[in-house]
Design an enzyme around this catalytic site. Structure first.
Site, PDB file in Angstrom:
ATOM      1  CG  HIS A 175     -32.989   1.079  42.907  1.00  0.00           C
ATOM      2  ND1 HIS A 175     -32.978  -0.365  42.543  1.00  0.00           N
ATOM      3  CD2 HIS A 175     -33.783   1.473  41.959  1.00  0.00           C
ATOM      4  CE1 HIS A 175     -33.546  -0.304  41.257  1.00  0.00           C
ATOM      5  NE2 HIS A 175     -34.089   0.766  40.960  1.00  0.00           N
TER       6      HIS A 175
HETATM    7  C1  UD1 Z   1     -34.149   5.777  38.815  1.00  0.00           C
HETATM    8  C2  UD1 Z   1     -35.545   5.448  38.302  1.00  0.00           C
HETATM    9  C3  UD1 Z   1     -35.749   3.880  38.196  1.00  0.00           C
HETATM   10  C4  UD1 Z   1     -34.638   2.938  38.130  1.00  0.00           C
HETATM   11  C5  UD1 Z   1     -33.443   3.644  38.597  1.00  0.00           C
HETATM   12  C6  UD1 Z   1     -32.393   2.806  38.001  1.00  0.00           C
HETATM   13  C7  UD1 Z   1     -37.383   7.111  38.026  1.00  0.00           C
HETATM   14  C8  UD1 Z   1     -38.582   7.804  38.610  1.00  0.00           C
HETATM   15  N1  UD1 Z   1     -36.349   6.310  38.657  1.00  0.00           N
HETATM   16  O1  UD1 Z   1     -34.458   5.856  40.059  1.00  0.00           O
HETATM   17  O2  UD1 Z   1     -36.861   3.629  37.778  1.00  0.00           O
HETATM   18  O3  UD1 Z   1     -35.006   1.773  38.418  1.00  0.00           O
HETATM   19  O4  UD1 Z   1     -33.265   5.108  38.292  1.00  0.00           O
HETATM   20  O5  UD1 Z   1     -31.016   2.831  38.820  1.00  0.00           O
HETATM   21  O6  UD1 Z   1     -36.905   7.471  37.035  1.00  0.00           O
HETATM   22  N2  UD1 Z   1     -28.116   9.931  42.574  1.00  0.00           N
HETATM   23  C9  UD1 Z   1     -26.698  10.195  42.762  1.00  0.00           C
HETATM   24  N3  UD1 Z   1     -26.009  10.035  41.635  1.00  0.00           N
HETATM   25  C10 UD1 Z   1     -26.690   9.756  40.308  1.00  0.00           C
HETATM   26  C11 UD1 Z   1     -27.841   9.620  40.160  1.00  0.00           C
HETATM   27  C12 UD1 Z   1     -28.772   9.711  41.307  1.00  0.00           C
HETATM   28  O7  UD1 Z   1     -26.188  10.133  43.845  1.00  0.00           O
HETATM   29  O8  UD1 Z   1     -25.757   9.674  39.397  1.00  0.00           O
HETATM   30  C13 UD1 Z   1     -28.929   9.841  44.079  1.00  0.00           C
HETATM   31  C14 UD1 Z   1     -29.469  11.338  44.264  1.00  0.00           C
HETATM   32  O9  UD1 Z   1     -29.575  11.726  45.570  1.00  0.00           O
HETATM   33  C15 UD1 Z   1     -30.993  11.222  43.430  1.00  0.00           C
HETATM   34  C16 UD1 Z   1     -31.229   9.594  44.202  1.00  0.00           C
HETATM   35  O10 UD1 Z   1     -30.086   8.962  43.730  1.00  0.00           O
HETATM   36  O11 UD1 Z   1     -31.636  12.333  44.196  1.00  0.00           O
HETATM   37  C17 UD1 Z   1     -32.317   9.098  43.074  1.00  0.00           C
HETATM   38  O12 UD1 Z   1     -31.945   9.276  41.582  1.00  0.00           O
HETATM   39  P1  UD1 Z   1     -33.199   9.487  40.430  1.00  0.00           P
HETATM   40  O13 UD1 Z   1     -32.414   9.387  39.142  1.00  0.00           O
HETATM   41  O14 UD1 Z   1     -34.170  10.479  40.871  1.00  0.00           O
HETATM   42  O15 UD1 Z   1     -33.994   8.021  40.888  1.00  0.00           O
HETATM   43  P2  UD1 Z   1     -33.378   6.530  41.214  1.00  0.00           P
HETATM   44  O16 UD1 Z   1     -33.644   6.163  42.346  1.00  0.00           O
HETATM   45  O17 UD1 Z   1     -31.946   6.410  40.431  1.00  0.00           O
HETATM   46  N1  UDP Z   2     -26.502  -3.229  37.902  1.00  0.00           N
HETATM   47  C1  UDP Z   2     -24.981  -3.051  37.802  1.00  0.00           C
HETATM   48  N2  UDP Z   2     -24.172  -2.770  39.078  1.00  0.00           N
HETATM   49  C2  UDP Z   2     -24.967  -2.679  40.334  1.00  0.00           C
HETATM   50  C3  UDP Z   2     -26.334  -3.062  40.284  1.00  0.00           C
HETATM   51  C4  UDP Z   2     -27.105  -3.286  38.979  1.00  0.00           C
HETATM   52  O1  UDP Z   2     -24.552  -3.052  36.793  1.00  0.00           O
HETATM   53  O2  UDP Z   2     -24.425  -2.407  41.483  1.00  0.00           O
HETATM   54  C5  UDP Z   2     -27.120  -3.422  36.676  1.00  0.00           C
HETATM   55  C6  UDP Z   2     -27.834  -4.836  36.434  1.00  0.00           C
HETATM   56  O3  UDP Z   2     -27.015  -5.778  35.990  1.00  0.00           O
HETATM   57  C7  UDP Z   2     -28.993  -4.331  35.389  1.00  0.00           C
HETATM   58  C8  UDP Z   2     -29.093  -2.858  35.825  1.00  0.00           C
HETATM   59  O4  UDP Z   2     -28.071  -2.405  36.449  1.00  0.00           O
HETATM   60  O5  UDP Z   2     -28.441  -4.636  34.536  1.00  0.00           O
HETATM   61  C9  UDP Z   2     -30.409  -2.680  36.423  1.00  0.00           C
HETATM   62  O6  UDP Z   2     -30.638  -1.582  37.054  1.00  0.00           O
HETATM   63  P1  UDP Z   2     -31.299  -0.797  38.380  1.00  0.00           P
HETATM   64  O7  UDP Z   2     -31.472  -2.045  39.032  1.00  0.00           O
HETATM   65  O8  UDP Z   2     -30.771   0.273  38.486  1.00  0.00           O
HETATM   66  O9  UDP Z   2     -32.611  -0.544  37.587  1.00  0.00           O
HETATM   67  P2  UDP Z   2     -34.112  -1.239  37.428  1.00  0.00           P
HETATM   68  O10 UDP Z   2     -33.769  -2.355  36.165  1.00  0.00           O
HETATM   69  O11 UDP Z   2     -34.748  -1.481  38.361  1.00  0.00           O
HETATM   70  O12 UDP Z   2     -34.858  -0.224  36.517  1.00  0.00           O
END
Ligand code: UD1
Ligand code: UDP
Length: 371
Positions: free
Chosen positions: A207
């Site tokens: 992601h």
């Molecule tokens: C965010 C964090 C990242 C973390 C990840 C965990 C920042 C800068 N990034 O990235 O460090 O690893 O969360 O998963 O804070 N979206 C949905 N539904 C939701 C949330 C998001 O559809 O509930 C989609 C939207 O299109 C959005 C995109 O995901 O624009 C990105 O969401 P965002 O929270 O900005 O960043 P993540 O890529 O989720």
């Molecule tokens: N995770 C989950 N379902 C998924 C993918 C990840 O429950 O489909 C959990 C995973 O076990 C871990 C957390 O989400 O506990 C990690 O989150 P993510 O990879 O989104 O964020 P990051 O750790 O990179 O910030």
């Protein structure tokens, strides 16, 4: 009455890291913590389901900041947390991890002169192109209590001139959640549901914007996964950011790669524990696979979690599709590790240690000044 601690969560990994600390803080003193959700993640699959699964109570308030640019998200949380602290004064703001909500909540608290405690302090990738690295450094610079998962994080902080009583090595609270919930997973049922055999499938999560926001690179990576899926089942629960990019690519499919919705936490950790190999760019997944003893290929050029390489099962492969293919073939040909590695303090008891450090910090802060 206002609660002395304001805990702020916003995104998927925050819930996993925060839940054990909240449980320990409130074990003997319910009502000590007010829980604020920023709304950065809002889909049930990335938010509400985690709160429920982890046994957290419903947040007391939700700022509803949602998706947006970094500035929009950060600004929304700054304004919201400031208003929250004015309406419900707190003695401490507790944040976890490295997402935008973490940094913005910490900054808002610091501006209001409310002490900040940071769970998962001191991790550094050294890669300033990662928004998370900026979030980590800013959060730690304004934090008063820095709770670290590993000794290398303590050393990173010392190099930045942050040391003393405020820095505490408590271990990894994410692993508390993993151990606690994995116990209750019915693995045979889960494997049957996904039609996979134990130790005979690859689990993928990707992601990071540096990968998924680059269509050509994402496409080449998906082709490598499709090649891999010709010889072993590949399960890929897709983050919504990645799903949007795959939809935009408009491909008719990626061979036999099984694309899934983001998985429920207990399903994900159950599959993680049974996988032959995990391919990821997630931070938390590098840690979870390490304690589970499951080989992990991290599809990034850096990691802020070097302990998962030195003591765990992680290998950094860079962001190069050809290298990913080589590394995956090599990992699948190798003997799987026999014993899960032991990482100091990643023992399922980090939540209570963090809660103890927070309680001691609050007591120190409240102590009357004697002359
Ligand atoms: C965010 C964090 C990242 C973390 C990840 C965990 C920042 C800068 N990034 O990235 O460090 O690893 O969360 O998963 O804070 N979206 C949905 N539904 C939701 C949330 C998001 O559809 O509930 C989609 C939207 O299109 C959005 C995109 O995901 O624009 C990105 O969401 P965002 O929270 O900005 O960043 P993540 O890529 O989720
Ligand atoms: N995770 C989950 N379902 C998924 C993918 C990840 O429950 O489909 C959990 C995973 O076990 C871990 C957390 O989400 O506990 C990690 O989150 P993510 O990879 O989104 O964020 P990051 O750790 O990179 O910030």
């Amino acid at each position: 009455m206002t609660a002395p601690i304001l805990a702020v969560v916003g995104a998927r990994p925050n819930f996993v890291k925060m839940a054990p600390v909240l449980a320990a803080l409130e074990e003997h003193e319910p009502g000590r913590v007010r829980l604020l959700h920023t709304g950065q993640h809002y889909d049930r699959a990335l938010s509400g389901d985690f709160i429920e699964r982890l046994g957290m109570r419903e947040p007391d308030a939700n700022l509803g900041v949602g998706s947006g640019t970094h500035a929009e998200q950060t600004a929304g949380v700054l304004v919201g947390v400031e208003a929250e602290l004015e309406a419900n004064p707190a003695e401490l703001v507790l944040v976890a991890g490295d997402v935008n909500s973490t940094m913005a909540a910490a900054l808002a608290a610091a501006k209001e002169q409310v002490p900040v405690a940071h769970i998962e302090s001191g991790l550094r990738s050294g890669d300033w192109s990662m928004p998370e690295e900026l979030n980590r450094v800013v959060t730690d610079r304004v934090a008063d209590l820095l709770l670290c998962t590993s000794e290398d994080a303590v050393q990173n902080l010392a190099r930045e001139g942050i040391a003393g009583d405020g820095v505490q090595l408590v271990g990894n609270t994410m692993i508390d959640s993993l151990f606690r919930l994995l116990e209750g997973v019915d693995r045979p049922e889960l494997l049957a549901k996904h039609d996979v055999e134990p130790g005979n499938f690859v689990l993928v999560t990707l992601h990071r914007p540096t990968l998924v926001d680059h269509p050509e690179l994402l496409g080449q990576t998906m082709e490598v996964l499709a090649r891999l899926a010709e010889s072993i089942t590949v399960l890929f629960p897709v983050h919504p950011r990645t799903q949007a990019r795959l939809d935009a690519a408009g491909s008719s499919g990626w061979g036999a790669v099984r694309l899934l919705e983001p998985l429920d936490y207990t399903e994900f950790i159950g599959l993680e524990a049974e996988a032959r190999l995990v391919i990821t760019d997630s931070g938390g997944v590098q840690e979870e696979t390490s304690v589970l003893g499951v080989p992990c290929l991290t599809y990034r050029t850096t990691t802020e979690r070097p302990i998962t390489i030195h003591l765990g099962t992680n290998r950094l492969v860079g962001v190069d599709p050809a290298e990913l293919r080589r590394a995956a073939e090599e990992a699948l040909a190798a003997e799987p590790p026999r014993e899960p590695p032991r990482i100091p303090l990643w023992d399922g008891k980090s939540g209570p240690r963090a809660a103890e450090a927070i309680t001691a910090f609050l007591e120190r802060n409240r102590a009357p000044i004697s002359d």
